[in-house]
Design an enzyme around this catalytic site. Structure first.
Site, PDB file in Angstrom:
ATOM      1  N   ARG A 106       0.872  -1.186   0.000  1.00  0.00           N
ATOM      2  CA  ARG A 106       0.000   0.000   0.000  1.00  0.00           C
ATOM      3  C   ARG A 106       0.898   1.222   0.000  1.00  0.00           C
ATOM      4  O   ARG A 106       1.672   1.417   0.953  1.00  0.00           O
ATOM      5  CB  ARG A 106      -0.910  -0.009   1.229  1.00  0.00           C
ATOM      6  CG  ARG A 106      -1.632   1.305   1.421  1.00  0.00           C
ATOM      7  CD  ARG A 106      -2.776   1.243   2.414  1.00  0.00           C
ATOM      8  NE  ARG A 106      -3.910   0.531   1.850  1.00  0.00           N
ATOM      9  CZ  ARG A 106      -5.149   0.603   2.330  1.00  0.00           C
ATOM     10  NH1 ARG A 106      -5.416   1.356   3.379  1.00  0.00           N
ATOM     11  NH2 ARG A 106      -6.124  -0.078   1.768  1.00  0.00           N
ATOM     12  N   HIS A 133      -6.984   0.514  -6.812  1.00  0.00           N
ATOM     13  CA  HIS A 133      -7.269  -0.303  -5.622  1.00  0.00           C
ATOM     14  C   HIS A 133      -7.915  -1.617  -6.099  1.00  0.00           C
ATOM     15  O   HIS A 133      -9.108  -1.859  -5.896  1.00  0.00           O
ATOM     16  CB  HIS A 133      -8.198   0.462  -4.671  1.00  0.00           C
ATOM     17  CG  HIS A 133      -8.218  -0.062  -3.266  1.00  0.00           C
ATOM     18  ND1 HIS A 133      -7.470  -1.144  -2.843  1.00  0.00           N
ATOM     19  CD2 HIS A 133      -8.920   0.340  -2.166  1.00  0.00           C
ATOM     20  CE1 HIS A 133      -7.701  -1.366  -1.555  1.00  0.00           C
ATOM     21  NE2 HIS A 133      -8.566  -0.480  -1.122  1.00  0.00           N
ATOM     22  N   GLN A 136      -9.932  -4.065  -3.770  1.00  0.00           N
ATOM     23  CA  GLN A 136     -11.255  -3.541  -3.449  1.00  0.00           C
ATOM     24  C   GLN A 136     -12.235  -3.886  -4.573  1.00  0.00           C
ATOM     25  O   GLN A 136     -13.341  -4.366  -4.319  1.00  0.00           O
ATOM     26  CB  GLN A 136     -11.172  -2.014  -3.264  1.00  0.00           C
ATOM     27  CG  GLN A 136     -12.469  -1.393  -2.833  1.00  0.00           C
ATOM     28  CD  GLN A 136     -12.894  -1.834  -1.440  1.00  0.00           C
ATOM     29  OE1 GLN A 136     -12.129  -1.711  -0.507  1.00  0.00           O
ATOM     30  NE2 GLN A 136     -14.092  -2.370  -1.308  1.00  0.00           N
ATOM     31  N   ASP A 228     -17.371   6.912  -1.945  1.00  0.00           N
ATOM     32  CA  ASP A 228     -16.133   6.799  -1.164  1.00  0.00           C
ATOM     33  C   ASP A 228     -15.893   8.183  -0.555  1.00  0.00           C
ATOM     34  O   ASP A 228     -16.579   9.159  -0.915  1.00  0.00           O
ATOM     35  CB  ASP A 228     -14.986   6.394  -2.117  1.00  0.00           C
ATOM     36  CG  ASP A 228     -13.645   6.210  -1.417  1.00  0.00           C
ATOM     37  OD1 ASP A 228     -13.610   6.114  -0.173  1.00  0.00           O
ATOM     38  OD2 ASP A 228     -12.606   6.170  -2.119  1.00  0.00           O
ATOM     39  N   CYS A 267     -16.413   1.469  -0.017  1.00  0.00           N
ATOM     40  CA  CYS A 267     -15.212   0.674   0.275  1.00  0.00           C
ATOM     41  C   CYS A 267     -14.848   0.736   1.758  1.00  0.00           C
ATOM     42  O   CYS A 267     -14.175  -0.147   2.270  1.00  0.00           O
ATOM     43  CB  CYS A 267     -14.051   1.150  -0.590  1.00  0.00           C
ATOM     44  SG  CYS A 267     -13.676   2.893  -0.363  1.00  0.00           S
ATOM     45  N   ARG A 295     -13.464  -8.753   1.057  1.00  0.00           N
ATOM     46  CA  ARG A 295     -12.060  -8.446   0.786  1.00  0.00           C
ATOM     47  C   ARG A 295     -11.211  -9.698   1.001  1.00  0.00           C
ATOM     48  O   ARG A 295     -10.319 -10.010   0.215  1.00  0.00           O
ATOM     49  CB  ARG A 295     -11.573  -7.306   1.696  1.00  0.00           C
ATOM     50  CG  ARG A 295     -12.172  -5.934   1.390  1.00  0.00           C
ATOM     51  CD  ARG A 295     -11.694  -5.404   0.040  1.00  0.00           C
ATOM     52  NE  ARG A 295     -10.251  -5.379  -0.033  1.00  0.00           N
ATOM     53  CZ  ARG A 295      -9.488  -4.386   0.439  1.00  0.00           C
ATOM     54  NH1 ARG A 295     -10.048  -3.315   0.966  1.00  0.00           N
ATOM     55  NH2 ARG A 295      -8.164  -4.437   0.334  1.00  0.00           N
TER      56      ARG A 295
HETATM   57  N1   CP Z   1     -11.264  -0.287   1.917  1.00  0.00           N
HETATM   58  C1   CP Z   1     -10.022  -0.314   2.428  1.00  0.00           C
HETATM   59  O1   CP Z   1      -9.046  -0.502   1.702  1.00  0.00           O
HETATM   60  O2   CP Z   1      -9.968  -0.158   3.779  1.00  0.00           O
HETATM   61  P1   CP Z   1      -8.658   0.020   4.658  1.00  0.00           P
HETATM   62  O3   CP Z   1      -8.071   1.357   4.324  1.00  0.00           O
HETATM   63  O4   CP Z   1      -9.136  -0.081   6.078  1.00  0.00           O
HETATM   64  O5   CP Z   1      -7.698  -1.088   4.314  1.00  0.00           O
HETATM   65  N1  NVA Z   2      -9.983   6.647  -1.843  1.00  0.00           N
HETATM   66  C1  NVA Z   2      -9.633   6.213  -0.519  1.00  0.00           C
HETATM   67  C2  NVA Z   2      -9.877   4.745  -0.353  1.00  0.00           C
HETATM   68  C3  NVA Z   2      -9.591   4.210   1.014  1.00  0.00           C
HETATM   69  C4  NVA Z   2      -9.810   2.738   1.102  1.00  0.00           C
HETATM   70  C5  NVA Z   2      -8.168   6.548  -0.253  1.00  0.00           C
HETATM   71  O1  NVA Z   2      -7.326   6.355  -1.140  1.00  0.00           O
HETATM   72  O2  NVA Z   2      -7.868   7.020   0.843  1.00  0.00           O
END
Ligand code: CP
Ligand code: NVA
Length: 324
Positions: A106, A133, A136, A228, A267, A295
């Site tokens: 990440r 992502h 997701q 989101d 999400c 997930r």
């Molecule tokens: N949706 C998602 O990726 O959640 P987190 O940021 O908690 O991993």
């Molecule tokens: N768009 C959001 C998604 C979090 C799961 C971000 O990137 O923070």
């Protein structure tokens, strides 16, 4: 087949099988099926997960899912490792490949996860970047296919920011031939190159990707309403951004335009009161927690597919799926 998963369209023609596999494996595992519960394609393998940003769902679902596939999860928080301080992404990839069977990452810049993948000899999975992502989107489409019987008649509506989650959602819908209409405020459009990829996939699969700036038009007759946060991780300094999203909140008034069988998806984490009201989040038609659970099942399918493709394929056939 794909070597790495950086964006959901890397899975190309295998995406349908990956989703069907996850749905069937979840069903069998929950019924206590011995074969599913003893499927260990990651046996004795360490899988590392690097996090530059916080995470609840991604971290927990990967750690539990890796365990359930017989592997050993190793979570590597950015502040605890040398990456980005005294070591490059490429050198980190080379070192981690000597120990690990797969790496999830990440990161902020999508180019970093691409760089990690191009220097890794083991599969790399994007666990969220500023552009994509994919994990997701795999869970989202799994949840949609679990919930609705006829995917050909579905309309997915996105209302919100043109961000990383929308990118993979529209690609994933297009890969499965599901129509997706997204409403974003002017100036917050998704990446043009990703939209082009999604439109090409949609036209191959007889579906449509349509953009609008009008949330009511997007939600009209939609079966799935998805949003989101308006401000993503890494954008916390853009405090005024939220002003552009007036009229983009998912509330019962907006939802009243949807099809009768509408569901709400997010999400998560959700900023209740900003992009969605409590009333919608907690409504009987909200499937956000099924989506969060999925997930893990979707990522288990992806991990098995990337790490031990033949075991994944055999398991799919054992489960009665018509694998490609
Ligand atoms: N949706 C998602 O990726 O959640 P987190 O940021 O908690 O991993
Ligand atoms: N768009 C959001 C998604 C979090 C799961 C971000 O990137 O923070």
């Amino acid at each position: 087949m794909a070597e790495h998963l950086l964006a959901i369209d890397d899975l190309s023609d295998d995406f349908t099988d990956i989703i069907s596999w996850a749905i069937e494996f979840k069903r069998l595992w929950k019924s206590g099926d011995e074969i599913a519960m003893n499927f260990f394609p990651l046996a004795d393998m360490a899988v590392g997960s690097i996090y530059e940003k916080p995470s609840t769902r991604t971290r927990v679902s990967f750690e539990v899912g890796i365990n359930r596939l017989g592997g050993y999860p190793l979570t590597l928080l950015k502040n605890d490792i040398q990456l980005g301080k005294s070591e490059t992404v490429a050198d980190t990839a080379n070192v981690l490949s000597r120990f690990l069977g797969a790496i999830t990452y990440r990161c902020y810049a999508h180019t970093d996860v691409a760089d990690l993948a191009s220097n890794s000899s083991v599969p790399v999975i994007n666990a969220l970047s500023d552009k994509h992502h994919p994990c997701q989107a795999a869970a989202d489409l799994m949840t949609i296919l679990e919930h609705f019987d006829n995917k050909n008649a579905l309309k997915v509506a996105w209302v919100g920011d043109g961000n990383n989650v929308l990118h993979d959602l529209m690609l994933a819908c297009a890969m499965l031939g599901i129509d997706c209409m997204y409403a974003v405020p002017k100036g917050y459009e998704p990446d043009k190159e990703v939209v082009k990829r999604a439109k090409n996939l949609a036209s191959d699969n007889n579906s449509k990707i349509i953009e609008t700036n009008d949330p009511v038009e997007a939600v009209k007759d939609a079966n799935v309403i998805y949003t989101d946060v308006f401000i993503s991780m890494g954008e916390e300094h853009l405090v005024d951004k939220i002003d552009s999203f007036s009229g983009f909140q998912i509330n019962m008034e907006l939802v009243s335009n949807a099809a009768k069988n509408w569901v709400f998806m997010h999400c998560l984490p959700a900023h209740r009161g900003d992009e969605v009201t409590d009333e919608v989040m907690d409504h009987n038609n909200s499937i956000v927690f099924d989506q969060a659970e999925n997930r893990m099942w979707a990522q288990m399918s992806i991990l098995a597919y990337l790490v031990d493709n033949s075991a994944w394929d055999v398991m799919g056939r054992v489960m009665g799926l018509e694998m490609k």
